[in-house]
Design a protein around this motif. Sequence first.
Motif, PDB file in Angstrom:
ATOM      1  N   ARG A   1       0.765  -1.313  -0.052  1.00  0.00           N
ATOM      2  CA  ARG A   1      -0.075  -0.039  -0.078  1.00  0.00           C
ATOM      3  C   ARG A   1       0.613   1.266  -0.188  1.00  0.00           C
ATOM      4  NH1 ARG A   1      -2.915  -2.735   4.176  1.00  0.00           N
ATOM      5  NH2 ARG A   1      -1.979  -1.127   5.698  1.00  0.00           N
ATOM      6  N   TYR A   2       1.914   1.429   0.867  1.00  0.00           N
ATOM      7  CA  TYR A   2       2.709   2.470   0.819  1.00  0.00           C
ATOM      8  C   TYR A   2       3.560   2.787  -0.508  1.00  0.00           C
ATOM      9  CZ  TYR A   2       5.775   6.022   3.032  1.00  0.00           C
ATOM     10  OH  TYR A   2       6.418   7.386   3.274  1.00  0.00           O
ATOM     11  N   LEU A   3       3.955   1.775  -0.889  1.00  0.00           N
ATOM     12  CA  LEU A   3       4.702   1.744  -2.342  1.00  0.00           C
ATOM     13  C   LEU A   3       3.851   1.912  -3.393  1.00  0.00           C
ATOM     14  CD1 LEU A   3       7.802  -0.757  -1.750  1.00  0.00           C
ATOM     15  CD2 LEU A   3       7.693   1.841  -0.904  1.00  0.00           C
TER      16      LEU A   3
ATOM     17  N   TYR B   1      14.769   1.224  -5.656  1.00  0.00           N
ATOM     18  CA  TYR B   1      13.901   1.791  -6.846  1.00  0.00           C
ATOM     19  C   TYR B   1      14.439   1.721  -8.176  1.00  0.00           C
ATOM     20  CZ  TYR B   1      12.598   5.679  -9.779  1.00  0.00           C
ATOM     21  OH  TYR B   1      12.046   6.747 -10.911  1.00  0.00           O
ATOM     22  N   THR B   2      13.799   1.690  -9.243  1.00  0.00           N
ATOM     23  CA  THR B   2      14.228   1.765 -10.478  1.00  0.00           C
ATOM     24  C   THR B   2      13.224   2.567 -11.244  1.00  0.00           C
ATOM     25  OG1 THR B   2      14.659   0.475 -12.509  1.00  0.00           O
ATOM     26  CG2 THR B   2      12.794  -0.517 -11.061  1.00  0.00           C
ATOM     27  N   PRO B   3      13.652   3.226 -12.272  1.00  0.00           N
ATOM     28  CA  PRO B   3      12.914   4.032 -13.270  1.00  0.00           C
ATOM     29  C   PRO B   3      11.801   3.107 -14.297  1.00  0.00           C
ATOM     30  CG  PRO B   3      15.065   4.346 -13.873  1.00  0.00           C
ATOM     31  CD  PRO B   3      15.285   3.539 -12.785  1.00  0.00           C
TER      32      PRO B   3
ATOM     33  N   ASN C   1       8.899  -2.169 -15.374  1.00  0.00           N
ATOM     34  CA  ASN C   1       8.855  -3.536 -14.954  1.00  0.00           C
ATOM     35  C   ASN C   1       9.490  -3.998 -13.769  1.00  0.00           C
ATOM     36  OD1 ASN C   1       7.177  -4.230 -17.126  1.00  0.00           O
ATOM     37  ND2 ASN C   1       9.014  -4.729 -18.492  1.00  0.00           N
ATOM     38  N   THR C   2       9.119  -4.790 -12.643  1.00  0.00           N
ATOM     39  CA  THR C   2       9.986  -5.256 -11.540  1.00  0.00           C
ATOM     40  C   THR C   2      10.784  -6.370 -11.944  1.00  0.00           C
ATOM     41  OG1 THR C   2       8.075  -4.507  -9.941  1.00  0.00           O
ATOM     42  CG2 THR C   2       9.550  -6.230  -9.337  1.00  0.00           C
ATOM     43  N   ALA C   3      12.010  -6.169 -11.421  1.00  0.00           N
ATOM     44  CA  ALA C   3      13.125  -7.233 -11.618  1.00  0.00           C
ATOM     45  C   ALA C   3      13.391  -8.092 -10.402  1.00  0.00           C
ATOM     46  CB  ALA C   3      14.348  -6.765 -12.447  1.00  0.00           C
ATOM     47  N   THR C   4      13.766  -9.233 -10.305  1.00  0.00           N
ATOM     48  CA  THR C   4      14.180 -10.032  -8.966  1.00  0.00           C
ATOM     49  C   THR C   4      15.463 -10.520  -9.567  1.00  0.00           C
ATOM     50  OG1 THR C   4      12.075 -10.504  -8.765  1.00  0.00           O
ATOM     51  CG2 THR C   4      13.897 -11.600  -7.531  1.00  0.00           C
ATOM     52  N   LEU C   5      16.639 -10.024  -8.506  1.00  0.00           N
ATOM     53  CA  LEU C   5      18.044 -10.563  -8.840  1.00  0.00           C
ATOM     54  C   LEU C   5      18.307 -11.469  -7.570  1.00  0.00           C
ATOM     55  CD1 LEU C   5      19.515  -7.106  -9.798  1.00  0.00           C
ATOM     56  CD2 LEU C   5      18.506  -8.922 -11.317  1.00  0.00           C
TER      57      LEU C   5
ATOM     58  N   ASN D   1       9.443   0.300  -9.172  1.00  0.00           N
ATOM     59  CA  ASN D   1       9.195   1.588  -9.802  1.00  0.00           C
ATOM     60  C   ASN D   1       8.100   2.246  -8.851  1.00  0.00           C
ATOM     61  OD1 ASN D   1       7.066   2.932 -11.951  1.00  0.00           O
ATOM     62  ND2 ASN D   1       9.268   3.488 -11.861  1.00  0.00           N
ATOM     63  N   SER D   2       8.618   2.720  -7.891  1.00  0.00           N
ATOM     64  CA  SER D   2       7.945   3.665  -6.758  1.00  0.00           C
ATOM     65  C   SER D   2       8.617   4.882  -6.260  1.00  0.00           C
ATOM     66  CB  SER D   2       7.513   2.510  -5.593  1.00  0.00           C
ATOM     67  OG  SER D   2       6.952   3.264  -4.384  1.00  0.00           O
ATOM     68  N   GLY D   3       8.271   5.913  -6.509  1.00  0.00           N
ATOM     69  CA  GLY D   3       8.820   7.066  -5.919  1.00  0.00           C
ATOM     70  C   GLY D   3       9.146   7.172  -4.454  1.00  0.00           C
ATOM     71  N   LYS D   4       8.415   6.353  -3.697  1.00  0.00           N
ATOM     72  CA  LYS D   4       8.553   6.417  -2.321  1.00  0.00           C
ATOM     73  C   LYS D   4       9.987   5.848  -2.019  1.00  0.00           C
ATOM     74  CE  LYS D   4       4.320   7.477  -0.702  1.00  0.00           C
ATOM     75  NZ  LYS D   4       4.250   8.371   0.256  1.00  0.00           N
ATOM     76  N   LEU D   5      10.513   4.918  -2.821  1.00  0.00           N
ATOM     77  CA  LEU D   5      11.918   4.242  -2.625  1.00  0.00           C
ATOM     78  C   LEU D   5      12.978   5.074  -3.188  1.00  0.00           C
ATOM     79  CD1 LEU D   5      11.293   0.512  -3.279  1.00  0.00           C
ATOM     80  CD2 LEU D   5      12.209   1.466  -1.231  1.00  0.00           C
ATOM     81  N   LYS D   6      12.920   6.432  -3.669  1.00  0.00           N
ATOM     82  CA  LYS D   6      13.972   7.058  -4.298  1.00  0.00           C
ATOM     83  C   LYS D   6      14.888   7.449  -3.241  1.00  0.00           C
ATOM     84  CE  LYS D   6      12.384   9.164  -8.601  1.00  0.00           C
ATOM     85  NZ  LYS D   6      12.211  10.368  -9.430  1.00  0.00           N
ATOM     86  N   ASN D   7      16.145   7.177  -3.397  1.00  0.00           N
ATOM     87  CA  ASN D   7      17.149   7.391  -2.707  1.00  0.00           C
ATOM     88  C   ASN D   7      17.338   6.479  -1.234  1.00  0.00           C
ATOM     89  OD1 ASN D   7      17.604   9.649  -4.490  1.00  0.00           O
ATOM     90  ND2 ASN D   7      16.149  11.033  -3.164  1.00  0.00           N
ATOM     91  N   LYS D   8      16.648   5.637  -1.147  1.00  0.00           N
ATOM     92  CA  LYS D   8      16.664   4.820  -0.174  1.00  0.00           C
ATOM     93  C   LYS D   8      16.573   3.181  -0.378  1.00  0.00           C
ATOM     94  CE  LYS D   8      13.150   7.417   1.715  1.00  0.00           C
ATOM     95  NZ  LYS D   8      12.830   7.962   0.642  1.00  0.00           N
TER      96      LYS D   8
END
Length: 456
Positions: free
Chosen positions: A76-78, A94-96, A99-103, A144-151
Amino acid sequence: MADKTVSKHLTNLERQFAATDPVLQKTAKIFQELDEIEFELGLIDNDETTARKTSWWPIISTLGGYSPAKSDFVNRYLGVQLHTARHKFTVLQYTPQANTATLPGTALDADHRLPFYQISRQIDLVTSGEGSKLNSYLELVTVNSGKLKNKLLIDTPVLNPAAENLVSGLLRKYVIGISDLVLVFNDLFEADADLIKDTLAEIVAHQDANKFIFVIDHSEITIDALKSQEIAASWQRRLAELGIHTGQFIVLSQSGDTSLFDQRFNNINNDRSYRILGTLENSIRAIDDTIFPEVEEALTTWKDRCNASTLIVLGFVVMLMLFAEIAVGILELLLDPLIGPAIVAVLIGVLTPLHIIVSRVHAKFLIKHLHKRRKQLNLSEDLAGLFEKSLSFWRILMPITDPVGKNKKNRKKLNALIEQSKDLVQALNDQFSHSQQPEYRSQYDAYSYVDQEESN
């Protein structure tokens, strides 16, 4: 000796924080000075840096029980719908890209810019051979969530009695230690007491670091402000009985208000700065408090063993001379003004290289011991490197047990670095006391240099 080359990692950090955070830029410079001292002592190689001891990313982590409260909140938060492995420690970055990628977990273990760098070594210490199974415990997911930028956000696995082992306990302890902010969901305390014993002990141990938010999940109902305060007070009393006396309490309700989380998340850059400065000071102090004592103890043991071995050989020589005296009367030859000194010179010429050879043999065993101690103490510094630098010719012959570099000159340098790190903590404090704080470009990705450098 050749000068220490500045680590590429440190160069990137200095350049990056020059535009965003002058305190961390100066912190990187102090790490560089510490690197030079440790390089001279043989503790690190030319391309290594002590700045890799901690992640320079701001880090948030989550702890919870077996209910879906934790994962539901993260989604919900992301503003995304993640389907991560519930049994793994998942690092969300965070990624611009849409698509989500799992490593795999090995991506975290091999990258010094991310948390869990070389964690496989620590895993092997608690369970031999388990470090090779890293992908069973860790994963890196780009979101791809702006909430994760810089963290970064580390989502820990649910507490499952069937899945808990020494490795998961180690990783959970590690995550709490490196996090700047930890969201502890109330269902954690509903789990079996034995299951949460170690996690609870870590929360109590770190509670004074002001890094915990205790999240009380009632997202299925609407709760007013007064009722939220009553619920929080009730939980505060309950956790006090468990030894937890500090921390912020937030009650989640159906309204979905996340403003309190936003306030703490927005301040996480400062939390990160204090953590890195703490790591810097601990690294400086560790040279006098841990590294020198460990190597000095090894040198003392080595010197005792070498002397004992040489005395045994010398005793054997004396016995031979006694037999020779009985058989042929060698004492008269020793008293001869010409032959006597020649015999003594021959003995010294034989015993000195023999003592050196014996010393080298004993050193090999102690080098292996220091490699083990390095892992046990979880040190990035090479204790054996300092030990070997302390095995010069004259140190082998003379009764010297102090490690090379343990002197007033280096102690003065280390004290100066500690004072500089304290000055930076004060500068960080001043940012909160001044009416006008420096502006930081929060939208700037503090680790954008990763892609830039890799592409060059």
